[in-house]
Structures are given as C-alpha cells and as structure tokens.
Design an enzyme around this catalytic site. Sequence first.
Site, PDB file in Angstrom:
ATOM      1  N   ASP A   7       0.882  -1.175   0.000  1.00 46.02           N
ATOM      2  CA  ASP A   7       0.000   0.000   0.000  1.00 46.02           C
ATOM      3  C   ASP A   7       0.915   1.219   0.000  1.00 46.02           C
ATOM      4  OD1 ASP A   7      -2.339   1.625   0.348  1.00 46.02           O
ATOM      5  OD2 ASP A   7      -1.986   1.696   2.491  1.00 46.02           O
ATOM      6  N   SER A   8       0.301   2.387  -0.178  1.00 49.53           N
ATOM      7  CA  SER A   8       1.075   3.618  -0.063  1.00 49.53           C
ATOM      8  C   SER A   8       1.581   3.810   1.366  1.00 49.53           C
ATOM      9  CB  SER A   8       0.184   4.810  -0.425  1.00 49.53           C
ATOM     10  OG  SER A   8      -0.948   4.824   0.429  1.00 49.53           O
ATOM     11  N   TYR A  39      -0.951   8.388  -2.119  1.00 45.07           N
ATOM     12  CA  TYR A  39      -1.144   8.164  -3.559  1.00 45.07           C
ATOM     13  C   TYR A  39      -2.415   8.891  -4.047  1.00 45.07           C
ATOM     14  CZ  TYR A  39       2.132   4.107  -3.909  1.00 45.07           C
ATOM     15  OH  TYR A  39       3.222   3.283  -3.953  1.00 45.07           O
ATOM     16  N   CYS A  70      -4.378  -1.473  -1.820  1.00 51.32           N
ATOM     17  CA  CYS A  70      -4.632  -0.035  -1.947  1.00 51.32           C
ATOM     18  C   CYS A  70      -5.644   0.148  -3.079  1.00 51.32           C
ATOM     19  CB  CYS A  70      -3.310   0.647  -2.294  1.00 51.32           C
ATOM     20  SG  CYS A  70      -3.456   2.398  -2.666  1.00 51.32           S
ATOM     21  N   CYS A 180     -11.014   2.817   0.921  1.00 51.78           N
ATOM     22  CA  CYS A 180      -9.585   3.125   1.052  1.00 51.78           C
ATOM     23  C   CYS A 180      -9.130   2.360   2.285  1.00 51.78           C
ATOM     24  CB  CYS A 180      -9.377   4.627   1.266  1.00 51.78           C
ATOM     25  SG  CYS A 180      -7.707   5.061   1.814  1.00 51.78           S
TER      26      CYS A 180
HETATM   27  N1  DGL Z   1      -4.793   3.191   1.259  1.00 52.49           N
HETATM   28  C1  DGL Z   1      -4.974   3.648  -0.052  1.00 52.49           C
HETATM   29  C2  DGL Z   1      -6.286   3.161  -0.671  1.00 52.49           C
HETATM   30  O1  DGL Z   1      -6.804   2.126  -0.299  1.00 52.49           O
HETATM   31  C3  DGL Z   1      -4.657   5.059  -0.446  1.00 52.49           C
HETATM   32  C4  DGL Z   1      -4.182   6.074   0.518  1.00 52.49           C
HETATM   33  C5  DGL Z   1      -3.392   7.168  -0.167  1.00 52.49           C
HETATM   34  O2  DGL Z   1      -2.194   6.968  -0.304  1.00 52.49           O
HETATM   35  O3  DGL Z   1      -3.976   8.182  -0.577  1.00 52.49           O
HETATM   36  O4  DGL Z   1      -6.809   3.776  -1.562  1.00 52.49           O
END
Ligand code: DGL
Length: 265
Positions: A7-8, A39, A70, A180
């Site tokens: 993930d980010s 991200y 993610c 998210c």
């Molecule tokens: N956790 C990530 C998702 O499920 C994104 C969070 C991010 O880096 O903006 O979309």
Amino acid sequence: MNIGIFDSGIGGVTLLHQALESLPNEKYLFYADTDNVPYGTKSREQVVELVDNVMRFMTRQGCKAVVIACNTATAAAADVMRQKYEMPIIGIEPAIKPAVAQSRGKRVLVAATPLTVREEKLKNLVKRVDDEHLVDLIALPGLVEFAERGEFASEAVERYLLSAFSGYALEKYGELVLGCTHFNYFKDSFRKIIPAQVSMIDGSEGTIKQLARVLESGKRTGAPQKDKNDTRVRYFRSGREITDADGLAYMKMLHDRLERMKHIQ
Ligand code: DGL
C-alpha cells in the site's frame, strides 16, 4: 515463497491482518511506500510509476503473488501491472457490489481517495452494479493524513468527518463503503457520526478470499496466531526493512487497533 502485500502506507495492514487470519501458514512481505504516501492526491501517471517500482521490488524478492492493498493503486495501475508482470496480482476494490445488494433500497455512500473517485475503473464498477442509481461517492483524503501521523481517534478526526458528511442526508443511507484501506482505522469515529442503520463494509475479506482462490489454498490449515507480529511477516518502508523494536512494535499496535475495529460494523 512470500506473498507481497503493499500500500502507499499503513492502510495495507488491513489486508495483511485479514491474510494472517485466513491464510495463517503463508509467509508475507509487507511494503508500505511511506516515502510517497499519499497516492490518492497524485495523478494516475505518478501512481503507475510508483506501483511499478514496488512491483519491481516484489519481483526481486521472488514473491509468488502480489496483493495491491490499496484501492487507489488498483484503480490507477492494476491493469497495467497485470500486462507487465507474470505473477498473479490481486487488487482490492471498493465493496460496492455487496453494499448495493445489502442496502435494501437505501442509498450507498462510497468513501475513497480523490484519485479512486476520479478513475474510470470505479465509475465502470458503479455503472455495472448500480441499476437504481443509489451510489454516491465522497473523497476523504484527510483521513489518510490522520492515519499516517498515527492520529486515529481525536476531536479533529470527528470534526473532519462531520464537516465532510455535512452535505449528505445520512438517514437515507444503508451502507458506507470504506473504499480506502486507511479508513478501517477510523471505524469507531465513523460509528459515532453515521446513524445506526448505516453499516460499514470494505473489500478486504473478499480480496483475501480471491488470494486464497488464486493460491488454491483456501482451506485454513492452522489456527491463526494471537501475536501478529511474528516471523511470518517481513515489513518494509519503501524498500527498507523494519527490524528495530520500535518499528515492529508500531506494526503490532496497528494490528491490535485493526482487530478492535473489525468488531465495529
Ligand atoms: N490506502 C490507499 C487506498 O486504499 C490510499 C491512501 C493514499 O495513499 O492516498 O486507496
């Protein structure tokens, strides 16, 4: 061989946590791209490049499968990566289909990052399952920032959610989709703000079921261990392995919080 989960940032621990429970005998490599989080406020091109870097890392590590933990990275980059890499790639997506099925005609609110909300992949998914036009989308990028600085339950978090939801008649909704992986840390705060008839749903269980199908090892072959911070997982921050006691204790704290959040619907 390892299963790569990335993930980010810390959101991906949501899927790792589920994987440790559902597939306890596998070995995992968890990668949080903390140098580049978030991200969700970047462009698709930027995210594709970042995900490609992570995939190269996973390939060098000899991962037998990769879970994109993610929703944003799945929306922006999963299709491109599947064309480029041979290993199975399983990507989490917002659980809109089950949410629509369970909402009994009430509206469905999908919370995600700004990039996920903008992407065609999500719009196409909504088109496929939302015959009655019940689905609304909301971007909550502030929660990613709160999560990354370890602020999971505070007045500021609640104020942020109250203000984000202020334009929505929440009594008309039956389901809130956590689209998210960072959002699962905030289920207690969501619960304080959304009415009792709104259930929360996310895609982590379905994604790990899909991983099990891909690995053809869907059967649980052992009891999940209590201590999630064990030798089954190696943790990385943007390619640097976490080996210090403080870093590993932080990961354990995240698992403990997610375990508590799991019981809040
Ligand atoms: N956790 C990530 C998702 O499920 C994104 C969070 C991010 O880096 O903006 O979309």
